[in-house]
Design a protein around this motif. Structure first.
Motif, PDB file in Angstrom:
ATOM      1  N   ILE A 172      30.905 -18.426 -32.177  1.00  0.00           N
ATOM      2  CA  ILE A 172      31.153 -18.334 -33.264  1.00  0.00           C
ATOM      3  C   ILE A 172      32.161 -19.138 -33.833  1.00  0.00           C
TER       4      ILE A 172
ATOM      5  N   SER B  15      35.738 -17.823 -38.831  1.00  0.00           N
ATOM      6  CA  SER B  15      34.880 -16.301 -38.783  1.00  0.00           C
ATOM      7  C   SER B  15      35.417 -14.939 -39.257  1.00  0.00           C
ATOM      8  N   THR B  16      35.565 -14.215 -39.715  1.00  0.00           N
ATOM      9  CA  THR B  16      36.168 -13.337 -39.605  1.00  0.00           C
ATOM     10  C   THR B  16      35.455 -12.448 -38.356  1.00  0.00           C
TER      11      THR B  16
ATOM     12  N   SER C 164      33.146  -5.638 -43.904  1.00  0.00           N
ATOM     13  CA  SER C 164      32.532  -6.166 -43.077  1.00  0.00           C
ATOM     14  C   SER C 164      32.428  -6.865 -42.472  1.00  0.00           C
ATOM     15  N   ALA C 165      32.208  -7.805 -41.880  1.00  0.00           N
ATOM     16  CA  ALA C 165      33.093  -9.071 -40.053  1.00  0.00           C
ATOM     17  C   ALA C 165      31.763  -9.545 -40.148  1.00  0.00           C
ATOM     18  N   ASP C 166      31.830 -10.819 -39.361  1.00  0.00           N
ATOM     19  CA  ASP C 166      30.865 -11.753 -39.481  1.00  0.00           C
ATOM     20  C   ASP C 166      30.449 -11.392 -37.821  1.00  0.00           C
ATOM     21  N   TYR C 167      31.731 -10.844 -36.759  1.00  0.00           N
ATOM     22  CA  TYR C 167      31.361 -10.152 -35.531  1.00  0.00           C
ATOM     23  C   TYR C 167      32.518  -9.334 -35.357  1.00  0.00           C
TER      24      TYR C 167
ATOM     25  N   GLY D 222      30.641  -5.191 -37.672  1.00  0.00           N
ATOM     26  CA  GLY D 222      30.038  -6.365 -37.275  1.00  0.00           C
ATOM     27  C   GLY D 222      28.599  -6.492 -37.884  1.00  0.00           C
ATOM     28  N   LYS D 223      28.289  -8.175 -38.132  1.00  0.00           N
ATOM     29  CA  LYS D 223      27.343  -8.531 -39.246  1.00  0.00           C
ATOM     30  C   LYS D 223      26.639  -8.766 -37.344  1.00  0.00           C
TER      31      LYS D 223
END
Length: 252
Positions: free
Chosen positions: A15, A19-20, A166-169, A200-201
């Motif tokens: 992470i 990051s989102t 939509s988030a990165d994690y 999260g992706k």
């Protein structure tokens, strides 16, 4: 196909700064505390967080906030955290307040591939009209304000257009999980954890009780393992109460 990582530190190691993060929990219930502490032990910073709230000063997301590792928060409730209020009013933190149901649906929409949706919540208020202070300047003026949202009428009623999240994690906490990632949440922990996981992706889940595939009745699974990428067996969660109120017994 096991998704189990040896510990929380290795699960969050990639992470990066900026990051989102979509983070589960409701108040202090169901907070992914082990994952948050693992991130706090690293050097990454400048996070943009989507969560119902931001913990308290010394627990949950409040740990990252106190260390000034969060630059922006989208939440529906920001009480019980004095440092949060201080950073926001001082212009150190950008905050987007959104109705709780809208936040939940924005996360769910992000997880199901819906780019936006209409809702009646917030019509005719600053939520829809714009002008809400997202960030203050050091002199107390509004540096960044919310923009007006599109309004459409359906069957004689007005609705706002809200965009999906939509988030990165995503970081979530579950009571039970199997090695494939099927999760079961406990009571109020269901309020945002499944939705954050979907948004999260890359979904990282800490579980209190880890079992083998097949040990969870499929009918009791709250979140299918297809949404979960990494698992950490964190053991029992620290149980905290946001505000303890004690009634003194009246004298006889």
């Amino acid at each position: 196909m096991s998704k189990l990582y040896p510990d929380a530190v290795s699960a969050v190691a990639d992470i990066e700064s900026g990051s989102t993060l979509a983070v589960g929990g409701f108040g202090l219930c169901g907070i992914p505390d082990a994952l948050i502490e693992a991130i706090a032990a690293g050097d990454s910073t400048e996070f943009e967080v989507y969560s119902n709230n931001c913990g308290v000063d010394d627990f949950g997301l409040g740990i990252l906030l106190s260390a000034k590792r969060i630059k922006r928060v989208t939440a529906s409730y920001v009480g019980e955290n004095k440092e949060f209020a201080r950073q926001y009013l001082a212009g150190e933190l950008e905050v987007e307040l959104t109705p709780q149901g809208t936040l939940a649906e924005r996360m769910r929409a992000g997880g199901t591939g819906i780019p936006a949706f209409y809702t009646p919540a917030g019509v005719g208020t600053p939520v829809g009209n714009g002008g809400m202070p997202w960030r203050y300047a050091p002199d107390g003026s509004i540096a960044v304000a919310s923009r007006p949202k599109e309004v459409r009428e359906f069957n004689g009623r007005r609705y706002l257009l809200e965009e999906a999240i939509s988030a990165d994690y995503s970081l979530v906490h579950a009571e039970i999980g199997d090695t494939y990632g099927n999760l079961v949440f406990n009571k109020s922990a269901m309020n945002f954890n499944p939705l954050a996981a979907m948004a999260g992706k890359v979904c990282i889940a800490q579980v209190e009780n880890l079992v083998d595939v097949g040990e969870i009745d499929p009918a009791t699974v709250h979140l299918p393992g297809i949404f979960v990428d990494r698992l950490v067996h964190a053991g029992p969660q620290t149980k905290r109460i946001e505000k303890r109120t004690i009634t003194q017994e009246a004298p006889v």
